[in-house]
Design an enzyme around this catalytic site. Structure first.
Site, PDB file in Angstrom:
ATOM      1  N   CYS A 177       7.804 -37.554 -13.559  1.00 21.02           N
ATOM      2  CA  CYS A 177       6.595 -36.813 -13.207  1.00 21.02           C
ATOM      3  C   CYS A 177       5.790 -37.592 -12.166  1.00 21.02           C
ATOM      4  O   CYS A 177       5.555 -38.789 -12.331  1.00 21.02           O
ATOM      5  CB  CYS A 177       5.762 -36.591 -14.473  1.00 21.02           C
ATOM      6  SG  CYS A 177       4.114 -35.967 -14.127  1.00 21.02           S
ATOM      7  N   CYS A 187      -0.051 -37.008 -19.949  1.00 23.25           N
ATOM      8  CA  CYS A 187       0.018 -36.886 -18.491  1.00 23.25           C
ATOM      9  C   CYS A 187      -1.364 -36.502 -17.972  1.00 23.25           C
ATOM     10  O   CYS A 187      -1.949 -35.505 -18.390  1.00 23.25           O
ATOM     11  CB  CYS A 187       1.044 -35.820 -18.121  1.00 23.25           C
ATOM     12  SG  CYS A 187       1.063 -35.429 -16.377  1.00 23.25           S
ATOM     13  N   GLU A 241      -0.776  10.622   6.165  1.00 18.86           N
ATOM     14  CA  GLU A 241      -1.040   9.953   4.884  1.00 18.86           C
ATOM     15  C   GLU A 241      -0.798   8.463   5.022  1.00 18.86           C
ATOM     16  O   GLU A 241      -0.182   8.012   5.990  1.00 18.86           O
ATOM     17  CB  GLU A 241      -0.094  10.515   3.800  1.00 18.86           C
ATOM     18  CG  GLU A 241      -0.326  11.983   3.530  1.00 18.86           C
ATOM     19  CD  GLU A 241       0.719  12.583   2.594  1.00 18.86           C
ATOM     20  OE1 GLU A 241       1.529  11.829   2.013  1.00 18.86           O
ATOM     21  OE2 GLU A 241       0.716  13.808   2.465  1.00 18.86           O
ATOM     22  N   TYR A 298       1.754  12.361  -3.573  1.00 22.35           N
ATOM     23  CA  TYR A 298       1.903  12.743  -2.163  1.00 22.35           C
ATOM     24  C   TYR A 298       2.826  13.943  -1.950  1.00 22.35           C
ATOM     25  O   TYR A 298       3.145  14.276  -0.827  1.00 22.35           O
ATOM     26  CB  TYR A 298       2.368  11.569  -1.311  1.00 22.35           C
ATOM     27  CG  TYR A 298       3.595  10.846  -1.814  1.00 22.35           C
ATOM     28  CD1 TYR A 298       4.818  11.479  -1.895  1.00 22.35           C
ATOM     29  CD2 TYR A 298       3.514   9.508  -2.184  1.00 22.35           C
ATOM     30  CE1 TYR A 298       5.939  10.822  -2.342  1.00 22.35           C
ATOM     31  CE2 TYR A 298       4.631   8.822  -2.639  1.00 22.35           C
ATOM     32  CZ  TYR A 298       5.846   9.498  -2.716  1.00 22.35           C
ATOM     33  OH  TYR A 298       6.956   8.836  -3.171  1.00 22.35           O
ATOM     34  N   ASP A 303       2.426   0.965  -0.727  1.00 21.71           N
ATOM     35  CA  ASP A 303       3.509   0.022  -0.986  1.00 21.71           C
ATOM     36  C   ASP A 303       3.606  -0.238  -2.489  1.00 21.71           C
ATOM     37  O   ASP A 303       3.152  -1.253  -2.989  1.00 21.71           O
ATOM     38  CB  ASP A 303       3.238  -1.284  -0.224  1.00 21.71           C
ATOM     39  CG  ASP A 303       4.500  -2.090  -0.057  1.00 21.71           C
ATOM     40  OD1 ASP A 303       5.578  -1.575  -0.402  1.00 21.71           O
ATOM     41  OD2 ASP A 303       4.410  -3.231   0.415  1.00 21.71           O
ATOM     42  N   LYS A 344       5.500   2.441  10.633  1.00 23.04           N
ATOM     43  CA  LYS A 344       5.300   1.158   9.955  1.00 23.04           C
ATOM     44  C   LYS A 344       4.359   0.253  10.746  1.00 23.04           C
ATOM     45  O   LYS A 344       4.377   0.251  11.978  1.00 23.04           O
ATOM     46  CB  LYS A 344       6.646   0.434   9.792  1.00 23.04           C
ATOM     47  CG  LYS A 344       7.590   1.093   8.805  1.00 23.04           C
ATOM     48  CD  LYS A 344       7.194   0.744   7.385  1.00 23.04           C
ATOM     49  CE  LYS A 344       8.326   0.770   6.409  1.00 23.04           C
ATOM     50  NZ  LYS A 344       9.174  -0.312   6.225  1.00 23.04           N
ATOM     51  N   CYS A 350       2.549 -39.060 -14.056  1.00 22.98           N
ATOM     52  CA  CYS A 350       2.518 -39.988 -15.182  1.00 22.98           C
ATOM     53  C   CYS A 350       3.829 -40.712 -15.409  1.00 22.98           C
ATOM     54  O   CYS A 350       3.955 -41.468 -16.373  1.00 22.98           O
ATOM     55  CB  CYS A 350       2.102 -39.250 -16.454  1.00 22.98           C
ATOM     56  SG  CYS A 350       3.406 -38.170 -17.076  1.00 22.98           S
ATOM     57  N   LYS A 365       1.105   5.063   3.771  1.00 19.77           N
ATOM     58  CA  LYS A 365       2.385   4.754   3.108  1.00 19.77           C
ATOM     59  C   LYS A 365       2.106   3.645   2.098  1.00 19.77           C
ATOM     60  O   LYS A 365       1.999   2.471   2.446  1.00 19.77           O
ATOM     61  CB  LYS A 365       3.440   4.331   4.128  1.00 19.77           C
ATOM     62  CG  LYS A 365       4.815   4.219   3.481  1.00 19.77           C
ATOM     63  CD  LYS A 365       5.914   4.138   4.513  1.00 19.77           C
ATOM     64  CE  LYS A 365       7.291   4.240   3.889  1.00 19.77           C
ATOM     65  NZ  LYS A 365       7.589   3.236   2.907  1.00 19.77           N
ATOM     66  N   CYS A 400       7.142 -31.677 -17.024  1.00 19.49           N
ATOM     67  CA  CYS A 400       6.895 -33.083 -17.313  1.00 19.49           C
ATOM     68  C   CYS A 400       6.865 -33.196 -18.832  1.00 19.49           C
ATOM     69  O   CYS A 400       6.222 -32.392 -19.508  1.00 19.49           O
ATOM     70  CB  CYS A 400       5.550 -33.482 -16.716  1.00 19.49           C
ATOM     71  SG  CYS A 400       4.830 -34.904 -17.524  1.00 19.49           S
TER      72      CYS A 400
HETATM   73  S1  IVH Z   1       6.955  11.150   1.156  1.00 17.42           S
HETATM   74  C1  IVH Z   1      10.962  13.054   1.507  1.00 17.42           C
HETATM   75  N1  IVH Z   1       4.590  10.016   1.298  1.00 17.42           N
HETATM   76  O1  IVH Z   1       7.943   5.676   0.806  1.00 17.42           O
HETATM   77  C2  IVH Z   1       9.656  12.401   1.575  1.00 17.42           C
HETATM   78  N2  IVH Z   1       6.423   8.682   0.601  1.00 17.42           N
HETATM   79  O2  IVH Z   1      10.420   5.460   2.395  1.00 17.42           O
HETATM   80  C3  IVH Z   1       9.657  11.059   0.989  1.00 17.42           C
HETATM   81  N3  IVH Z   1       5.808   6.380   0.077  1.00 17.42           N
HETATM   82  O3  IVH Z   1      10.171   6.678  -1.692  1.00 17.42           O
HETATM   83  C4  IVH Z   1       8.437  10.615   0.395  1.00 17.42           C
HETATM   84  N4  IVH Z   1       3.660   6.556   0.492  1.00 17.42           N
HETATM   85  O4  IVH Z   1       8.044   5.505  -2.361  1.00 17.42           O
HETATM   86  C5  IVH Z   1       5.899   9.839   1.002  1.00 17.42           C
HETATM   87  N5  IVH Z   1       2.438   9.173   1.490  1.00 17.42           N
HETATM   88  C6  IVH Z   1       3.718   8.999   1.182  1.00 17.42           C
HETATM   89  C7  IVH Z   1       4.226   7.760   0.748  1.00 17.42           C
HETATM   90  C8  IVH Z   1       5.594   7.642   0.474  1.00 17.42           C
HETATM   91  C9  IVH Z   1       4.625   5.748   0.083  1.00 17.42           C
HETATM   92  C10 IVH Z   1       7.073   5.739  -0.288  1.00 17.42           C
HETATM   93  C11 IVH Z   1       7.838   6.459  -1.359  1.00 17.42           C
HETATM   94  C12 IVH Z   1       9.150   6.806  -0.786  1.00 17.42           C
HETATM   95  C13 IVH Z   1       9.251   5.847   0.352  1.00 17.42           C
HETATM   96  C14 IVH Z   1      10.090   6.432   1.457  1.00 17.42           C
END
Ligand code: IVH
Length: 675
Positions: free
Chosen positions: A412, A436, A117, A229, A121, A318, A415, A119, A430
């Protein structure tokens, strides 16, 4: 390492991480990058592993995030919301995979199925559906207890309030990530800048901050979205035995699952997915900071369990942060439309995330001082949410000698007016106001912009020339520009001048909300202008409204109400509004007052004296709109005399003939009562 030192370092790291957790999870204002946080965290983890006797129960390695804010009701997570451990390369991923094989007693040749999946943000949430109905939603908080954000979650369009499909469990807790799409984030910040409102540093903060609004009406306007997720507690149904099948089931109930999810075999499969996503991530309209690989088989997940804060069956891979170092060449100060003075760092051009960065806003002096940025400093920079240039930190070890702290200017830069800071505000301003040059240019840019008066083709270069030659001092003067004058400007040909005259004339037909927005009242953005226009339906009534009255308007709080009153109390502003209307600006909504009770139907009204809020013409128009007829002199047939300041002989005549006299305030009260 001496034992005593170890203890001290652990204590220091613990309190430092607690502080950063609070800044990140509660305040939505992190001071360090995720990467820096991970480094500190890993340092503590290593030390605690080596010296377990110094590990405390409240160590940040033992829970996730900070305590929830007290402004929201707290909700306990029966099943804790945990975090993920990270890997950064293939070797680390292989180690994770090998440990899983060992714990599951699987031969290495038998590859594990991973559900891959993205991740996302954003900010994690847990949402509960009872018999298919959304009943509760909470943030992650400290992993054990979160904040009740049900009211805000309900405003997110992609989250169903009722599940679709069939066979819903009696109790379903789903977990996912709320995020702000990049396009929405960029629009939101642009708008906030125009309206002199708070801008968010990155989409993650924007999502978290939006979810933690006390008033769901604010959250509703934020472009938020979600990807689910996983599940938490589920009752009344037997779940599929694979994570990927559970997600498909959720999808069938109308819960949004990311289409990029993919089931793969072993480390090779994960790495292929990684290589594909590294290329593709820039095409997504949301920010991801890596990938998550989850062992698909639920029985395997159960067998592997958790270590302190993270599952042993999932790992985050990451992305390396695209950060570059560069050098600060100067720190300039820019003056915005409302006089806000923003420090901007000019850096040696650096190529980051696909573009060259040379200017980085430092937002305000607090931010600049907190990071202690100085000219000559080497700094690391990145693009927040892959969009906005952000100064991550100063590399102190590379600071040349002889640098000095940056101070706010006293005057400023545009001006020379005094720079002031209102107590409690982060920004310096300002005090020159409309005198200005910079503020005037910014204001005129706002006035002609598409969402305001929409004067097509009236660009910055044109405004700058007209302001510099003092031909444009106020916005109403735009309406007296002629073709010859425009032709005499740089880069304006006859055809362009003709088009501009046409556009200026066209812009006179507008709507009340656009007109209100174009006035540039502090913190009255497009939406507030729309709400005000809708509520008052009439500019004159808005101009007379008190702070208390304004606060009755949905979404108008005390600060905005005060800004509006202060704006319309100012004589200069009042005369600009008056002049703009005399130039022929008109709008459709207020003058027709559709659906309004015609309180003066069949009545004959005479006007005498002068009125502070409106001209005679405006008054007449209003009376006519409410069904009345305005005549010139008082007779027995007159129903009312509308009397202003210094009334003439008509007043006496009305008294003699027993004709009812209405005064200005009363008139507006009557008027206000029907709209
Ligand atoms: S699984 C126990 N799946 O990442 C499993 N988390 O560092 C934990 N996050 O708090 C969560 N995408 O906010 C999972 N596909 C994904 C995710 C995901 C983002 C975030 C989530 C979690 C944090 C964990």
């Amino acid at each position: 390492m001496v034992e005593k030192n170890v203890k001290q370092i652990i204590t220091r790291l613990t309190s430092c991480l607690h502080n950063h957790n609070h800044l990140y999870y509660v305040m939505d204002e992190p001071e360090i990058s995720d990467h820096e946080y991970d480094n500190l965290f890993n340092e503590l983890l290593e030390l605690e592993k080596k010296y377990p006797e110094y590990q405390v129960d409240s160590s940040p390695t033992q829970n996730v995030g900070a305590k929830p804010s007290s402004a929201f009701r707290s909700i306990e997570h029966t099943l804790p919301m945990l975090s993920l451990s990270n890997v950064f390369n293939r070797e680390e991923l292989e180690n994770f995979d090998r440990r899983a094989h060992e714990k599951l007693n699987l031969p290495l040749e038998q590859s594990i199925h991973y559900a891959c999946e993205l991740k996302f943000d954003g900010t994690a949430v847990s949402i509960v559906y009872e018999d298919g109905i959304l009943v509760r939603a909470a943030t992650r908080g400290d992993g054990k207890k979160g904040e009740d954000v049900t009211h805000n979650i309900r405003t997110i369009k992609s989250i169903p309030l009722e599940l679709t499909g069939k066979n819903h469990p009696s109790y379903l807790e789903v977990r996912g990530e709320v995020y702000m799409p990049l396009s929405g984030f960029s629009d939101f910040n642009k708008n906030a800048e125009i309206n002199d409102e708070r801008v968010f540093v990155n989409p993650r903060n924007a999502a978290a901050g939006s979810l933690r609004q006390l008033d769901p009406n604010y959250t509703k306007k934020r472009p938020l979205d979600i990807f689910f997720y996983g599940v938490g507690i589920v009752k009344g149904i037997v779940l599929p035995t694979k994570h990927s099948d559970i997600l498909s089931l959720l999808s069938g109930w109308g819960l949004k699952i990311c289409k990029e999810n993919k089931l793969v075999n072993g480390v090779d499969g994960c790495m292929n997915f990684y290589n594909q996503m590294v290329k593709k991530r820039h095409t997504f309209d949301y920010d991801i900071d890596g990938l998550v690989y989850k062992i698909d088989q639920i029985s395997h997940q159960d067998k592997l369990g958790f270590v302190s804060r993270a599952p042993r069956w999932a790992i985050a891979h990451k992305f390396p942060a695209d950060e570059k170092t560069t050098v600060i060449e100067s720190i300039d100060f820019q003056v915005g439309r409302t006089g806000a003075i923003t420090p901007v760092a000019k850096v040696k051009p650096a190529f980051v995330g696909g573009v060259t960065i040379s200017n980085i806003t430092l937002h305000n002096m607090d931010e600049l001082q907190r990071k202690d940025v100085r000219v000559g400093d080497t700094v690391s920079v990145r693009r927040a949410g892959d969009v906005i240039p952000e100064l991550v930190k100063v590399i102190r070890s590379k600071r040349p000698s002889g640098t000095s702290e940056v101070m706010m200017l006293k005057l400023c830069p545009e001006c020379n007016s005094k720079v002031v800071r209102i107590t409690g505000e982060a920004v310096f301003r300002c005090s020159g106001g409309y005198n200005c040059r910079a503020q005037r240019i910014e204001y005129l840019k706002h006035f002609v912009s598409r969402k305001a008066m929409d004067v097509d083709g009236f660009g910055v270069k044109l405004i700058e020339q007209l302001v510099n030659s003092e031909r444009l001092l106020t916005p109403d003067q735009i309406y007296s520009l002629n073709k010859e004058e425009l032709c005499s400007l740089d880069r304006v040909a006859t055809k362009t001048a003709e088009n501009l005259i046409h556009a200026i004339s066209n812009s006179k037909n507008t709507t009340l909300d656009k007109f209100i927005f174009s006035l540039g009242i502090r913190e009255v953005g497009q939406t507030t202008a729309e709400v005000l226009a809708d509520y008052y339906k009439d500019l004159d009534i808005l101009m007379l409204a008190s702070e208390e009255n304004l606060q009755e308007v949905p979404e108008v709080g005390p600060i905005v109400a005060k800004n509006i009153v202060v704006f319309f109390e100012n004589d200069h502003n009042k005369s600009i509004v008056k002049n703009l209307i005399s130039c022929g600006i008109k709008w459709t909504s207020s003058m027709t007052l559709e659906g309004v009770e015609k309180i003066f139907e069949g009545k004959t009204i005479v006007i005498t004296g002068s009125f502070s809020a409106l001209s005679r013409e405006q008054l007449k128009a209003k009376i006519r709109n409410l069904g009345g007829k305005v005549t010139g002199s008082v007779s027995k047939k007159t129903d009312f005399l509308l009397s202003g300041q210094d009334p003439g002989s008509k007043n006496q005549k009305a008294l003699d003939l027993n004709v009812k006299i209405i005064y200005e305030r009363e008139f507006f009260e009557l008027f206000e009562a029907v709209i």
